[in-house]
Write a protein that holds these residues in place. Structure first.
Motif, PDB file in Angstrom:
ATOM      1  N   GLU A  19       0.811  -1.216   0.000  1.00 36.23           N
ATOM      2  CA  GLU A  19       0.000   0.000   0.000  1.00 36.23           C
ATOM      3  C   GLU A  19       0.844   1.265   0.000  1.00 36.23           C
ATOM      4  OE1 GLU A  19      -3.264  -0.050   2.728  1.00 36.23           O
ATOM      5  OE2 GLU A  19      -3.710  -2.149   2.295  1.00 36.23           O
ATOM      6  N   THR A  20       2.111   1.144   0.392  1.00 38.26           N
ATOM      7  CA  THR A  20       3.040   2.270   0.303  1.00 38.26           C
ATOM      8  C   THR A  20       3.909   2.041  -0.922  1.00 38.26           C
ATOM      9  OG1 THR A  20       3.080   2.479   2.711  1.00 38.26           O
ATOM     10  CG2 THR A  20       4.878   3.518   1.487  1.00 38.26           C
ATOM     11  N   PRO A  21       3.866   2.948  -1.887  1.00 35.92           N
ATOM     12  CA  PRO A  21       4.695   2.764  -3.087  1.00 35.92           C
ATOM     13  C   PRO A  21       6.172   2.652  -2.713  1.00 35.92           C
ATOM     14  CG  PRO A  21       3.140   4.562  -3.383  1.00 35.92           C
ATOM     15  CD  PRO A  21       3.081   4.171  -1.936  1.00 35.92           C
ATOM     16  N   LYS A  22       6.905   1.842  -3.498  1.00 35.93           N
ATOM     17  CA  LYS A  22       8.340   1.673  -3.259  1.00 35.93           C
ATOM     18  C   LYS A  22       9.095   1.949  -4.547  1.00 35.93           C
ATOM     19  CE  LYS A  22       7.641  -3.291  -3.684  1.00 35.93           C
ATOM     20  NZ  LYS A  22       7.786  -4.579  -3.039  1.00 35.93           N
ATOM     21  N   LYS A  23      10.397   2.210  -4.391  1.00 38.84           N
ATOM     22  CA  LYS A  23      11.221   2.490  -5.565  1.00 38.84           C
ATOM     23  C   LYS A  23      11.424   1.213  -6.347  1.00 38.84           C
ATOM     24  CE  LYS A  23      15.320   4.773  -7.282  1.00 38.84           C
ATOM     25  NZ  LYS A  23      15.074   4.227  -8.569  1.00 38.84           N
ATOM     26  N   GLY A  24      11.124   1.265  -7.643  1.00 32.91           N
ATOM     27  CA  GLY A  24      11.317   0.142  -8.538  1.00 32.91           C
ATOM     28  C   GLY A  24      12.355   0.477  -9.591  1.00 32.91           C
ATOM     29  N   ALA A  25      12.421  -0.328 -10.606  1.00 27.25           N
ATOM     30  CA  ALA A  25      13.378  -0.112 -11.698  1.00 27.25           C
ATOM     31  C   ALA A  25      12.922   1.031 -12.601  1.00 27.25           C
ATOM     32  CB  ALA A  25      13.515  -1.396 -12.519  1.00 27.25           C
ATOM     33  N   ASP A  26      13.848   1.521 -13.391  1.00 24.67           N
ATOM     34  CA  ASP A  26      13.580   2.509 -14.439  1.00 24.67           C
ATOM     35  C   ASP A  26      13.009   3.824 -13.898  1.00 24.67           C
ATOM     36  OD1 ASP A  26      13.868   3.168 -17.139  1.00 24.67           O
ATOM     37  OD2 ASP A  26      11.819   2.562 -17.630  1.00 24.67           O
ATOM     38  N   ASN A  27      13.494   4.229 -12.697  1.00 23.35           N
ATOM     39  CA  ASN A  27      13.102   5.501 -12.095  1.00 23.35           C
ATOM     40  C   ASN A  27      11.598   5.605 -11.830  1.00 23.35           C
ATOM     41  OD1 ASN A  27      14.012   8.030 -11.057  1.00 23.35           O
ATOM     42  ND2 ASN A  27      13.098   9.039 -12.831  1.00 23.35           N
ATOM     43  N   LYS A  28      11.028   4.548 -11.250  1.00 22.20           N
ATOM     44  CA  LYS A  28       9.593   4.510 -10.984  1.00 22.20           C
ATOM     45  C   LYS A  28       9.298   4.225  -9.514  1.00 22.20           C
ATOM     46  CE  LYS A  28       8.269   4.493 -15.418  1.00 22.20           C
ATOM     47  NZ  LYS A  28       9.398   5.042 -16.077  1.00 22.20           N
ATOM     48  N   LEU A  29       8.191   4.766  -9.033  1.00 23.24           N
ATOM     49  CA  LEU A  29       7.561   4.303  -7.799  1.00 23.24           C
ATOM     50  C   LEU A  29       6.594   3.221  -8.235  1.00 23.24           C
ATOM     51  CD1 LEU A  29       6.693   7.587  -5.878  1.00 23.24           C
ATOM     52  CD2 LEU A  29       8.448   5.907  -5.301  1.00 23.24           C
ATOM     53  N   VAL A  30       6.521   2.126  -7.477  1.00 24.99           N
ATOM     54  CA  VAL A  30       5.685   1.006  -7.897  1.00 24.99           C
ATOM     55  C   VAL A  30       4.842   0.460  -6.754  1.00 24.99           C
ATOM     56  CG1 VAL A  30       7.300   0.335  -9.730  1.00 24.99           C
ATOM     57  CG2 VAL A  30       7.469  -0.750  -7.487  1.00 24.99           C
ATOM     58  N   ALA A  31       3.732  -0.157  -7.122  1.00 26.63           N
ATOM     59  CA  ALA A  31       2.869  -0.911  -6.214  1.00 26.63           C
ATOM     60  C   ALA A  31       2.241  -2.028  -7.049  1.00 26.63           C
ATOM     61  CB  ALA A  31       1.789  -0.018  -5.615  1.00 26.63           C
ATOM     62  N   PHE A  32       1.877  -3.109  -6.375  1.00 28.79           N
ATOM     63  CA  PHE A  32       1.361  -4.280  -7.080  1.00 28.79           C
ATOM     64  C   PHE A  32      -0.022  -4.670  -6.570  1.00 28.79           C
ATOM     65  CE2 PHE A  32       5.914  -4.522  -7.587  1.00 28.79           C
ATOM     66  CZ  PHE A  32       6.068  -4.950  -8.889  1.00 28.79           C
ATOM     67  N   LEU A  33      -0.848  -5.169  -7.488  1.00 32.39           N
ATOM     68  CA  LEU A  33      -2.164  -5.727  -7.135  1.00 32.39           C
ATOM     69  C   LEU A  33      -2.058  -7.241  -7.139  1.00 32.39           C
ATOM     70  CD1 LEU A  33      -4.532  -3.543  -9.371  1.00 32.39           C
ATOM     71  CD2 LEU A  33      -3.725  -3.086  -7.040  1.00 32.39           C
ATOM     72  N   HIS A  34      -2.685  -7.872  -6.157  1.00 28.85           N
ATOM     73  CA  HIS A  34      -2.628  -9.339  -6.048  1.00 28.85           C
ATOM     74  C   HIS A  34      -3.328  -9.974  -7.247  1.00 28.85           C
ATOM     75  CE1 HIS A  34      -2.756 -13.370  -4.544  1.00 28.85           C
ATOM     76  NE2 HIS A  34      -2.018 -13.000  -3.504  1.00 28.85           N
TER      77      HIS A  34
END
Length: 133
Positions: free
Chosen positions: A102-117
């Motif tokens: 629920e808290t976005p995290k730093k991902g690849a390619d200069n992105k903030l990311v979050a995932f849906l189950h």
């Protein structure tokens, strides 16, 4: 969600897969990086406006390692570009989707990311991506 940001493909060997996709796309990866927090090494390929992300596990406990063990190589996720990831997370939670972080995290390619189950999205892992400014 504004557009498909990229399609993520889990691979066993990033170097070999980079060679394969370089032949397939007719161009080399434009970026390779490691995301230590996710236990993954990635590379990105462009095809017109579309991006493909290849993901190799860097440790046996990473989500990619578990995916490869269970399902083998193949499409791991589809990512969507969003303008405001926090607002999109709240909207999707209100719609009943299960958000894995629920808290976005730093991902690849200069992105903030979050995932849906994937249980709530017809078996597809959905990634939300917001460009870090």
């Amino acid at each position: 969600m504004r557009k498909i940001e990229h399609i993520g493909i889990a691979v066993k060997n990033l170097e070999e897969s980079n060679q394969l996709f370089e032949k397939l796309m007719g161009a080399p990866a434009y970026k390779t990086e490691e995301v230590a927090s996710e236990g993954v090494k990635t590379s990105f390929f462009m095809n017109g406006p579309n991006k493909i992300e290849l993901l190799e596990a860097t440790n046996p406990d990473s989500p990619i390692a578990k995916f490869l063990e269970k399902k083998g190589e193949g499409i791991h996720h589809i990512a969507f570009d969003v303008e405001d990831i926090t607002a999109e997370i709240e909207r999707l939670k209100a719609e009943g989707f299960i958000v894995l972080n629920e808290t976005p995290k730093k991902g690849a390619d200069n992105k903030l990311v979050a995932f849906l189950h994937p249980k709530g999205t017809n078996g597809v892992l959905v990634e939300l991506c917001q460009e870090i400014i």
